[in-house]
Design a protein around this motif. Sequence first.
Motif, PDB file in Angstrom:
ATOM      1  N   ILE A  12       0.857  -1.194   0.000  1.00  0.00           N
ATOM      2  CA  ILE A  12       0.000   0.000   0.000  1.00  0.00           C
ATOM      3  C   ILE A  12       0.889   1.239   0.000  1.00  0.00           C
ATOM      4  CG2 ILE A  12      -1.767   1.303   1.240  1.00  0.00           C
ATOM      5  CD1 ILE A  12      -2.676  -1.411   2.436  1.00  0.00           C
ATOM      6  N   ALA A  13       0.738   2.071  -1.029  1.00  0.00           N
ATOM      7  CA  ALA A  13       1.537   3.300  -1.130  1.00  0.00           C
ATOM      8  C   ALA A  13       0.832   4.423  -0.377  1.00  0.00           C
ATOM      9  CB  ALA A  13       1.725   3.681  -2.588  1.00  0.00           C
ATOM     10  N   GLN A  14       1.550   5.042   0.518  1.00  0.00           N
ATOM     11  CA  GLN A  14       1.064   6.221   1.230  1.00  0.00           C
ATOM     12  C   GLN A  14       1.689   7.440   0.557  1.00  0.00           C
ATOM     13  OE1 GLN A  14      -1.191   6.293   3.598  1.00  0.00           O
ATOM     14  NE2 GLN A  14      -1.311   4.129   4.199  1.00  0.00           N
ATOM     15  N   VAL A  15       0.886   8.153  -0.220  1.00  0.00           N
ATOM     16  CA  VAL A  15       1.354   9.321  -0.969  1.00  0.00           C
ATOM     17  C   VAL A  15       0.877  10.568  -0.238  1.00  0.00           C
ATOM     18  CG1 VAL A  15       1.233  10.570  -3.160  1.00  0.00           C
ATOM     19  CG2 VAL A  15       1.311   8.068  -3.145  1.00  0.00           C
ATOM     20  N   ARG A  16       1.780  11.529  -0.067  1.00  0.00           N
ATOM     21  CA  ARG A  16       1.419  12.739   0.662  1.00  0.00           C
ATOM     22  C   ARG A  16       1.792  13.996  -0.114  1.00  0.00           C
ATOM     23  NH1 ARG A  16      -0.723   9.323   2.702  1.00  0.00           N
ATOM     24  NH2 ARG A  16      -0.746   8.592   4.868  1.00  0.00           N
ATOM     25  N   LEU A  17       0.847  14.916  -0.205  1.00  0.00           N
ATOM     26  CA  LEU A  17       1.170  16.278  -0.615  1.00  0.00           C
ATOM     27  C   LEU A  17       1.885  16.906   0.567  1.00  0.00           C
ATOM     28  CD1 LEU A  17      -2.287  17.194  -2.188  1.00  0.00           C
ATOM     29  CD2 LEU A  17      -0.197  16.617  -3.409  1.00  0.00           C
ATOM     30  N   SER A  18       3.089  17.409   0.333  1.00  0.00           N
ATOM     31  CA  SER A  18       3.940  17.800   1.455  1.00  0.00           C
ATOM     32  C   SER A  18       4.426  19.242   1.331  1.00  0.00           C
ATOM     33  CB  SER A  18       5.133  16.835   1.551  1.00  0.00           C
ATOM     34  OG  SER A  18       5.843  17.036   2.750  1.00  0.00           O
ATOM     35  N   ARG A  19       3.476  20.138   1.415  1.00  0.00           N
ATOM     36  CA  ARG A  19       3.778  21.568   1.495  1.00  0.00           C
ATOM     37  C   ARG A  19       2.866  22.168   2.578  1.00  0.00           C
ATOM     38  NH1 ARG A  19       2.581  26.326  -2.700  1.00  0.00           N
ATOM     39  NH2 ARG A  19       4.378  27.674  -2.284  1.00  0.00           N
ATOM     40  N   PRO A  20       2.970  21.631   3.787  1.00  0.00           N
ATOM     41  CA  PRO A  20       1.984  21.955   4.833  1.00  0.00           C
ATOM     42  C   PRO A  20       1.943  23.426   5.218  1.00  0.00           C
ATOM     43  CG  PRO A  20       3.862  20.780   5.752  1.00  0.00           C
ATOM     44  CD  PRO A  20       3.999  20.698   4.269  1.00  0.00           C
ATOM     45  N   GLU A  21       3.092  24.105   5.083  1.00  0.00           N
ATOM     46  CA  GLU A  21       3.111  25.526   5.472  1.00  0.00           C
ATOM     47  C   GLU A  21       2.261  26.382   4.545  1.00  0.00           C
ATOM     48  OE1 GLU A  21       6.215  25.066   2.335  1.00  0.00           O
ATOM     49  OE2 GLU A  21       5.486  23.881   4.054  1.00  0.00           O
ATOM     50  N   LYS A  22       1.922  25.862   3.381  1.00  0.00           N
ATOM     51  CA  LYS A  22       1.054  26.556   2.414  1.00  0.00           C
ATOM     52  C   LYS A  22      -0.253  25.790   2.197  1.00  0.00           C
ATOM     53  CE  LYS A  22       3.809  30.005   1.294  1.00  0.00           C
ATOM     54  NZ  LYS A  22       3.429  31.432   1.497  1.00  0.00           N
ATOM     55  N   LEU A  23      -0.636  24.980   3.191  1.00  0.00           N
ATOM     56  CA  LEU A  23      -1.862  24.173   3.098  1.00  0.00           C
ATOM     57  C   LEU A  23      -1.855  23.302   1.842  1.00  0.00           C
ATOM     58  CD1 LEU A  23      -4.532  26.800   4.260  1.00  0.00           C
ATOM     59  CD2 LEU A  23      -3.358  25.057   5.636  1.00  0.00           C
ATOM     60  N   ASN A  24      -0.634  22.870   1.468  1.00  0.00           N
ATOM     61  CA  ASN A  24      -0.436  22.004   0.301  1.00  0.00           C
ATOM     62  C   ASN A  24      -0.960  22.611  -0.996  1.00  0.00           C
ATOM     63  OD1 ASN A  24       0.817  19.927   1.850  1.00  0.00           O
ATOM     64  ND2 ASN A  24      -1.211  19.319   2.575  1.00  0.00           N
ATOM     65  N   ALA A  25      -0.890  23.941  -1.074  1.00  0.00           N
ATOM     66  CA  ALA A  25      -1.266  24.611  -2.320  1.00  0.00           C
ATOM     67  C   ALA A  25      -0.372  24.111  -3.453  1.00  0.00           C
ATOM     68  CB  ALA A  25      -1.137  26.125  -2.163  1.00  0.00           C
ATOM     69  N   LEU A  26      -0.951  23.971  -4.625  1.00  0.00           N
ATOM     70  CA  LEU A  26      -0.274  23.349  -5.762  1.00  0.00           C
ATOM     71  C   LEU A  26       0.583  24.349  -6.529  1.00  0.00           C
ATOM     72  CD1 LEU A  26      -3.357  21.370  -7.082  1.00  0.00           C
ATOM     73  CD2 LEU A  26      -1.456  20.427  -5.746  1.00  0.00           C
ATOM     74  N   THR A  27       1.796  23.952  -6.838  1.00  0.00           N
ATOM     75  CA  THR A  27       2.670  24.701  -7.743  1.00  0.00           C
ATOM     76  C   THR A  27       2.912  23.844  -8.978  1.00  0.00           C
ATOM     77  OG1 THR A  27       4.704  23.781  -6.812  1.00  0.00           O
ATOM     78  CG2 THR A  27       3.817  25.771  -5.757  1.00  0.00           C
ATOM     79  N   LEU A  28       3.546  24.410  -9.978  1.00  0.00           N
ATOM     80  CA  LEU A  28       3.886  23.621 -11.160  1.00  0.00           C
ATOM     81  C   LEU A  28       4.821  22.467 -10.807  1.00  0.00           C
ATOM     82  CD1 LEU A  28       4.377  26.502 -13.756  1.00  0.00           C
ATOM     83  CD2 LEU A  28       2.416  24.970 -13.544  1.00  0.00           C
ATOM     84  N   ASP A  29       5.697  22.703  -9.827  1.00  0.00           N
ATOM     85  CA  ASP A  29       6.590  21.630  -9.396  1.00  0.00           C
ATOM     86  C   ASP A  29       5.799  20.510  -8.716  1.00  0.00           C
ATOM     87  OD1 ASP A  29       8.894  22.842 -10.361  1.00  0.00           O
ATOM     88  OD2 ASP A  29       9.221  23.958  -8.512  1.00  0.00           O
ATOM     89  N   THR A  30       4.796  20.884  -7.916  1.00  0.00           N
ATOM     90  CA  THR A  30       3.962  19.862  -7.277  1.00  0.00           C
ATOM     91  C   THR A  30       3.256  19.012  -8.323  1.00  0.00           C
ATOM     92  OG1 THR A  30       3.524  21.397  -5.447  1.00  0.00           O
ATOM     93  CG2 THR A  30       2.163  19.431  -5.573  1.00  0.00           C
ATOM     94  N   LEU A  31       2.702  19.669  -9.342  1.00  0.00           N
ATOM     95  CA  LEU A  31       2.010  18.935 -10.399  1.00  0.00           C
ATOM     96  C   LEU A  31       2.953  17.969 -11.102  1.00  0.00           C
ATOM     97  CD1 LEU A  31      -0.106  21.829 -11.987  1.00  0.00           C
ATOM     98  CD2 LEU A  31      -0.769  20.237 -10.167  1.00  0.00           C
ATOM     99  N   THR A  32       4.171  18.428 -11.373  1.00  0.00           N
ATOM    100  CA  THR A  32       5.164  17.576 -12.032  1.00  0.00           C
ATOM    101  C   THR A  32       5.483  16.359 -11.174  1.00  0.00           C
ATOM    102  OG1 THR A  32       6.114  19.493 -13.180  1.00  0.00           O
ATOM    103  CG2 THR A  32       7.488  17.526 -13.009  1.00  0.00           C
ATOM    104  N   GLU A  33       5.633  16.578  -9.861  1.00  0.00           N
ATOM    105  CA  GLU A  33       5.933  15.466  -8.961  1.00  0.00           C
ATOM    106  C   GLU A  33       4.758  14.504  -8.840  1.00  0.00           C
ATOM    107  OE1 GLU A  33       7.788  16.287  -5.222  1.00  0.00           O
ATOM    108  OE2 GLU A  33       9.006  17.922  -6.038  1.00  0.00           O
ATOM    109  N   LEU A  34       3.530  15.017  -8.878  1.00  0.00           N
ATOM    110  CA  LEU A  34       2.361  14.141  -8.834  1.00  0.00           C
ATOM    111  C   LEU A  34       2.337  13.205 -10.038  1.00  0.00           C
ATOM    112  CD1 LEU A  34      -0.422  16.593  -7.619  1.00  0.00           C
ATOM    113  CD2 LEU A  34       0.172  14.417  -6.518  1.00  0.00           C
ATOM    114  N   VAL A  35       2.616  13.755 -11.207  1.00  0.00           N
ATOM    115  CA  VAL A  35       2.640  12.936 -12.427  1.00  0.00           C
ATOM    116  C   VAL A  35       3.737  11.880 -12.323  1.00  0.00           C
ATOM    117  CG1 VAL A  35       3.060  12.952 -14.909  1.00  0.00           C
ATOM    118  CG2 VAL A  35       1.652  14.749 -13.874  1.00  0.00           C
ATOM    119  N   ALA A  36       4.919  12.278 -11.912  1.00  0.00           N
ATOM    120  CA  ALA A  36       6.030  11.334 -11.825  1.00  0.00           C
ATOM    121  C   ALA A  36       5.741  10.241 -10.793  1.00  0.00           C
ATOM    122  CB  ALA A  36       7.315  12.082 -11.451  1.00  0.00           C
ATOM    123  N   THR A  37       5.121  10.614  -9.679  1.00  0.00           N
ATOM    124  CA  THR A  37       4.797   9.632  -8.640  1.00  0.00           C
ATOM    125  C   THR A  37       3.797   8.614  -9.159  1.00  0.00           C
ATOM    126  OG1 THR A  37       5.213  11.254  -6.890  1.00  0.00           O
ATOM    127  CG2 THR A  37       3.871   9.340  -6.321  1.00  0.00           C
TER     128      THR A  37
END
Length: 265
Positions: A12-37
């Motif tokens: 079971i993969a536990q995937v986490r959005l990990s930008r808690p100081e910004k309430l995990n707001a999405l950046t272009l880098d976050t989107l890129t990492e989501l796709v790669a993950t």
Amino acid sequence: MTLVTTRIEDGIAQVRLSRPEKLNALTLDTLTELVATARGLRRDRTLRAVVIAGDGDSFCSGLDIAATMKQPRRIAAAFVPAPWRGTNLFQEACWAWRRVPVPVIAAVHGHCYGGGLQIALAADFRYATPDSRWSVLEGKWGIIPDMTGVRSLTEVVGLDVAKRLTMTAEEVSGSEAARLGLVSDLHDDPIGAATAFAGRLAGRSPDAIAAAKRLFDGAVTSSARRTFARERREQLRLLLLRRNTKIVQRAAMTRSAPEFRPRGS
């Protein structure tokens, strides 16, 4: 900086959005990492399920507009779809989870706004706290959901509710979201509940689970005739080609726990 983290235990993969100081707001880098993950997990045939959640106080507060608008060239490039997939970066950050051939469960607490809501909708199931906050927030900024949300919303809540949520940008609680159909189940500990559910699914044949996901996702836009044909093909593969089918059948007959092999191709 790693904006998306992954840990795998017992398949079971536990995937986490990990930008808690910004309430995990999405950046272009976050989107890129989501796709790669998602692509990396898709290749893992021992994987049984995915639980995606957010670190800190929220699942995801949506797109970080201030940070993203500082990169106009990257935005323009991100809007261009890959011809072999039919999605651009914004869309693939969500739709890539539909392509993962195991159940994906979003565990939501705190904010689930805009792009975050669209990521949750790309999951097969959504577990949420009763007090979580949900909104198709794009309407507040004079735009529309464009991360596959139009398709996903229509599938999950129906056309009239999808239009209402999009046109009003109203905010609803997790309890109300469950009543509307956005949320599959309510739990005070959605990560724990999602992980327990993932464990239950791991007790079924991974090949049958993958076939079911493909069939149901494809049935939404297919004719009845085409769906019936796809059912036949999937069933023949399961009966004739998949070792896990024989394993689960033997286990059922002997009343023992099945020991599955990696998922077939």
